[in-house]
Design a protein around this motif. Sequence first.
Motif, PDB file in Angstrom:
ATOM      1  N   GLY A 506       0.792  -1.226   0.000  1.00 32.00           N
ATOM      2  CA  GLY A 506       0.000   0.000   0.000  1.00 32.00           C
ATOM      3  C   GLY A 506       0.826   1.278   0.000  1.00 32.00           C
ATOM      4  O   GLY A 506       0.273   2.375   0.135  1.00 32.00           O
ATOM      5  N   GLN A 507       2.112   1.128  -0.134  1.00 35.50           N
ATOM      6  CA  GLN A 507       2.991   2.316  -0.124  1.00 35.50           C
ATOM      7  C   GLN A 507       2.996   2.972  -1.505  1.00 35.50           C
ATOM      8  O   GLN A 507       3.094   2.296  -2.528  1.00 35.50           O
ATOM      9  N   VAL A 508       2.900   4.349  -1.545  1.00 35.24           N
ATOM     10  CA  VAL A 508       2.956   5.104  -2.812  1.00 35.24           C
ATOM     11  C   VAL A 508       4.416   5.220  -3.226  1.00 35.24           C
ATOM     12  O   VAL A 508       5.250   5.762  -2.486  1.00 35.24           O
ATOM     13  N   ILE A 509       4.704   4.683  -4.388  1.00 41.37           N
ATOM     14  CA  ILE A 509       6.094   4.725  -4.869  1.00 41.37           C
ATOM     15  C   ILE A 509       6.289   5.745  -5.991  1.00 41.37           C
ATOM     16  O   ILE A 509       7.430   6.095  -6.324  1.00 41.37           O
ATOM     17  N   GLN A 510       5.207   6.253  -6.587  1.00 37.52           N
ATOM     18  CA  GLN A 510       5.362   7.240  -7.668  1.00 37.52           C
ATOM     19  C   GLN A 510       4.038   7.952  -7.903  1.00 37.52           C
ATOM     20  O   GLN A 510       2.968   7.318  -7.849  1.00 37.52           O
ATOM     21  N   THR A 511       4.113   9.273  -8.159  1.00 36.45           N
ATOM     22  CA  THR A 511       2.947  10.056  -8.585  1.00 36.45           C
ATOM     23  C   THR A 511       3.220  10.541  -9.994  1.00 36.45           C
ATOM     24  O   THR A 511       4.251  11.175 -10.260  1.00 36.45           O
ATOM     25  N   ILE A 512       2.305  10.239 -10.900  1.00 33.96           N
ATOM     26  CA  ILE A 512       2.503  10.566 -12.311  1.00 33.96           C
ATOM     27  C   ILE A 512       1.477  11.584 -12.752  1.00 33.96           C
ATOM     28  O   ILE A 512       0.411  11.747 -12.146  1.00 33.96           O
ATOM     29  N   SER A 513       1.844  12.340 -13.820  1.00 32.26           N
ATOM     30  CA  SER A 513       0.932  13.303 -14.459  1.00 32.26           C
ATOM     31  C   SER A 513       1.120  13.204 -15.952  1.00 32.26           C
ATOM     32  O   SER A 513       2.026  12.506 -16.432  1.00 32.26           O
ATOM     33  N   ALA A 514       0.290  13.930 -16.697  1.00 31.45           N
ATOM     34  CA  ALA A 514       0.298  13.823 -18.156  1.00 31.45           C
ATOM     35  C   ALA A 514       0.229  15.206 -18.783  1.00 31.45           C
ATOM     36  O   ALA A 514      -0.156  16.188 -18.136  1.00 31.45           O
ATOM     37  N   VAL A 515       0.615  15.279 -20.059  1.00 32.64           N
ATOM     38  CA  VAL A 515       0.516  16.493 -20.855  1.00 32.64           C
ATOM     39  C   VAL A 515      -0.117  16.135 -22.183  1.00 32.64           C
ATOM     40  O   VAL A 515      -0.053  14.985 -22.631  1.00 32.64           O
ATOM     41  N   ASP A 516      -0.724  17.175 -22.800  1.00 36.21           N
ATOM     42  CA  ASP A 516      -1.394  16.993 -24.081  1.00 36.21           C
ATOM     43  C   ASP A 516      -1.122  18.230 -24.916  1.00 36.21           C
ATOM     44  O   ASP A 516      -1.275  19.362 -24.435  1.00 36.21           O
ATOM     45  N   THR A 541      -0.634  -1.436  -8.007  1.00 36.63           N
ATOM     46  CA  THR A 541      -1.942  -0.954  -8.391  1.00 36.63           C
ATOM     47  C   THR A 541      -1.853   0.535  -8.655  1.00 36.63           C
ATOM     48  O   THR A 541      -0.865   1.207  -8.271  1.00 36.63           O
ATOM     49  N   LEU A 542      -2.876   1.123  -9.342  1.00 44.83           N
ATOM     50  CA  LEU A 542      -2.878   2.546  -9.700  1.00 44.83           C
ATOM     51  C   LEU A 542      -4.119   3.192  -9.111  1.00 44.83           C
ATOM     52  O   LEU A 542      -5.226   2.637  -9.186  1.00 44.83           O
ATOM     53  N   ARG A 543      -3.936   4.429  -8.584  1.00 43.28           N
ATOM     54  CA  ARG A 543      -5.047   5.182  -8.018  1.00 43.28           C
ATOM     55  C   ARG A 543      -5.135   6.535  -8.724  1.00 43.28           C
ATOM     56  O   ARG A 543      -4.188   7.319  -8.703  1.00 43.28           O
ATOM     57  N   ASP A 544      -6.265   6.788  -9.415  1.00 42.95           N
ATOM     58  CA  ASP A 544      -6.489   8.066 -10.096  1.00 42.95           C
ATOM     59  C   ASP A 544      -6.865   9.115  -9.046  1.00 42.95           C
ATOM     60  O   ASP A 544      -7.854   8.973  -8.320  1.00 42.95           O
ATOM     61  N   ASN A 545      -6.094  10.197  -8.970  1.00 44.71           N
ATOM     62  CA  ASN A 545      -6.317  11.233  -7.962  1.00 44.71           C
ATOM     63  C   ASN A 545      -7.357  12.264  -8.372  1.00 44.71           C
ATOM     64  O   ASN A 545      -7.605  13.217  -7.608  1.00 44.71           O
ATOM     65  N   LYS A 546      -7.949  12.170  -9.563  1.00 48.81           N
ATOM     66  CA  LYS A 546      -8.988  13.066 -10.061  1.00 48.81           C
ATOM     67  C   LYS A 546      -8.505  14.507 -10.252  1.00 48.81           C
ATOM     68  O   LYS A 546      -9.308  15.423 -10.392  1.00 48.81           O
ATOM     69  N   ASP A 547      -7.220  14.751 -10.224  1.00 49.64           N
ATOM     70  CA  ASP A 547      -6.679  16.100 -10.459  1.00 49.64           C
ATOM     71  C   ASP A 547      -5.595  16.053 -11.541  1.00 49.64           C
ATOM     72  O   ASP A 547      -4.602  16.774 -11.477  1.00 49.64           O
ATOM     73  N   ASN A 548      -5.800  15.193 -12.527  1.00 47.48           N
ATOM     74  CA  ASN A 548      -4.853  14.999 -13.625  1.00 47.48           C
ATOM     75  C   ASN A 548      -3.548  14.374 -13.163  1.00 47.48           C
ATOM     76  O   ASN A 548      -2.531  14.478 -13.828  1.00 47.48           O
ATOM     77  N   THR A 549      -3.579  13.715 -11.990  1.00 45.85           N
ATOM     78  CA  THR A 549      -2.431  12.946 -11.523  1.00 45.85           C
ATOM     79  C   THR A 549      -2.910  11.589 -11.056  1.00 45.85           C
ATOM     80  O   THR A 549      -4.109  11.379 -10.802  1.00 45.85           O
ATOM     81  N   ALA A 550      -1.979  10.652 -10.922  1.00 49.17           N
ATOM     82  CA  ALA A 550      -2.291   9.311 -10.429  1.00 49.17           C
ATOM     83  C   ALA A 550      -1.131   8.827  -9.586  1.00 49.17           C
ATOM     84  O   ALA A 550       0.018   9.254  -9.767  1.00 49.17           O
ATOM     85  N   SER A 551      -1.423   7.895  -8.645  1.00 48.03           N
ATOM     86  CA  SER A 551      -0.411   7.360  -7.742  1.00 48.03           C
ATOM     87  C   SER A 551      -0.238   5.869  -7.993  1.00 48.03           C
ATOM     88  O   SER A 551      -1.222   5.141  -8.210  1.00 48.03           O
ATOM     89  N   ILE A 552       1.009   5.416  -7.968  1.00 52.38           N
ATOM     90  CA  ILE A 552       1.346   3.999  -8.116  1.00 52.38           C
ATOM     91  C   ILE A 552       1.624   3.463  -6.707  1.00 52.38           C
ATOM     92  O   ILE A 552       2.479   4.013  -5.982  1.00 52.38           O
TER      93      ILE A 552
END
Length: 799
Positions: A506-516, A541-552
């Motif tokens: 359950g530990q967050v190892i990375q927070t990702i974001s995207a560009v377009d 597992t991946l968790r969508d943070n609903k602010d254009n970022t996601a956590s692994i």
Amino acid sequence: MMGRCCSGICRTLAFLALLFPLWERGCWGLNPTSGDLEKSPHSDPDPWEVLHRHKRSWVWNQFFVLEEYTGNEPLYVGKLHSDVDKGDGKVKYVLSGEGATSIFTIDENTGDIHATKRLDREAQAYYTLQAQAVDRLTNLPVEPRSEFVVKVQDINDNEPKFLDGPYLAGVPEMSPLGTMVVQVAATDADDPTYGNSARVVYSIIHGQPYFSVEPKTGVIRTALPNMDRETRDQYVLVIQAKDMVGQMGGLSGTTSVTVTLTDVNDNPPRFTHKSYQYTVLESLPVQSVVARIKAADADIGSNAEMDYRIMDGDGPGMFNITTDENTQEGVIILLKPLDFETKSSFSLRIEATNRNIDSNFLSLGPFSDTSSVKVTVEDVNEPPVFSTPLSKMSVSEDAKVGTSIGRVSAHDPDTSNSGIRYSIDRNTDLERFFNVDALSGVISTAKPLDREANSVHNLTIFAIESQDPMEIGKGIALITVLDINDNAPVFAIDYETLLCENAMPGQVIQTISAVDKDEPLSGHRFYFALAAPVAGNLNFTLRDNKDNTASILTKRGGFRRREQPVYRLPVLIVDSGSPALSSTNTLSVRVCDCDSDGVALSCGAVAYTSTGLSTGALLAILGCIITLLVMVLLIVTMRRRRKEPLILEEERDIRENIVRYDDEGGGEEDTEAFDMVTLRNLNVIRDPNVRRDVTPDTPTFFHYPASRPSYKSLPDNVVFREFIWERLKDADVDPSAPPYDSLQTYAFEGSGSVAESLSSLESLSTDSDQNYDYLSNWGPRFKKLADLYGNSDGTSVFS
């Protein structure tokens, strides 16, 4: 003793001098009764002696002598006489002091004084002399030394001089009568205390009736009122100064006085014409000079400065007028563009006014003037004009080729109303994305557009007259490319994700974001998920943070680098466009050995070797091996170079073979050391076309014709001579031969030699008691010598 002057005035003055009390001088006073020389007061005083006051025996005052005496004889000044002098010649008169003996002389017997030179009072006004009467025999004073003055009497011999002349002066024009201009002064070197020689009066010789001078003070004043500078601005006066109060016989001097009338503002400005006409082209740029107009003013300097203004006209705001400070001209400047078709002429009314008005001359005014100016506009062939200089258009980036975007319009402003053709300045559309219809001005797409590459296109449109292609108008078309959703979102950066082996579930190892690259009006909205193949993996597992970022996040713990050093997660990113676009991006997760604070120490795969050399030791061993290989190669190379001959044996020229040895033989009869057969076989030689000064690569042979005589049948000396001549002929015709003759001489000795034998071995034939039998005991190397010299019949060898 008394003196006499040469004139009645001198006598009178001398007589008056006798009336003054005379005091006792105290030295060498004469006793009037006995005439004996009294004791000097400078001698030792007698306390019992009483000092008595004596009457002087000789008295005189100053003498007078006229300056500039021009007679031929010395000028008599006066006479000295002492009461002691009885006329028996026992007394001698001596004169000393200023000018004694050089200017003044005295008759030692009579005491008469004369001046031997001309005197100048201005150089020296008086001379101080000393006189003394002495005994002629003993040269002892019979009278005390006495001082008198010879004064040089002045005559009028110097004219007045203006030391500050010539003079420069100025006076304002239009000055009233009697206005002071300047004061002049003259000086006279004569004696101002005697007579009128130095009394000067002034008069004006030249300059009347404009100016006058005061006789006593030298002040020059105006003699006429209202002198006008514009009529005459300069006057030259001649002023005279005369001594003797201006009487007849006086001397005079002159000087010049230049009087300049300075300007005053007494002249108003005046236009030379009441109206002016000018013509300009309608293409004249704004801020250009339309015309220059000037009002004449007779004054100068600041009195001629003036200001111009436009009083009225039918073109308000079209023109402005300023003053050129250098020329005082009114400069008419264009403020707005001219258009012949709109208005072809303008009428202006210009006023010129003096800046600096003198209130004393207002009666001469008014100090302003007006004039009318007409400006005529000439028609020129103007380039086409766009209805709107800047046309803004927009087009979707997915527009098909040939889609119409908008239209530009231009017209010919001239009355001819020529047709217009349109074109695009390709310097502003290098990739030719657009076209314009030459007749209608409709702009259309020529290539597919990409907003992400270029969102705005700034095109320059040319409008060209059909009748005159040189007339070109320019307009701007600003085309904006509208965005569509044609780019999928991707990772914002290249992520480097590190996972500690001791990570917890359950530990967050990375927070990702995207560009377009797209830019939707409502902004970006991205959705994240793991790709379907790994959606159910047991590691992450991946968790969508609903602010254009996601956590692994990790699903488990106990990750080991030895088992799997790297995990690759495919992440699906979807945008909110219509239609929505997505992309799969791979996230690499590296397993690392971390400390207690979670800081990675080492990552990636782990080597399974338990023991072995370190990296430094391996590098050292490798370096030693390389060094040994290099040394072996160098040794082998050097050995090969030593064994390789410089010239191959078969390529050597036998004529250049030099054999050095320490024993001598029997000339050409000694065939062991040198093979003479090869040298004698001259019928086989090298190709004459090959240069003989170098070693040829491939030996070739040339056979002489059969008709040539064989060298074997010729004597030795002829053989060598013919051989040399043949080689010389070959060298003369050989273009590859060196530019010099190479003569190789093969001298030999022995039987038949012209030089006879030079060998000491021939000494065997002479009578000698030398025994050479011991040579047989020296071994096989000396066997030849033992056979030659040990044999008693050895002489037959050389027979």
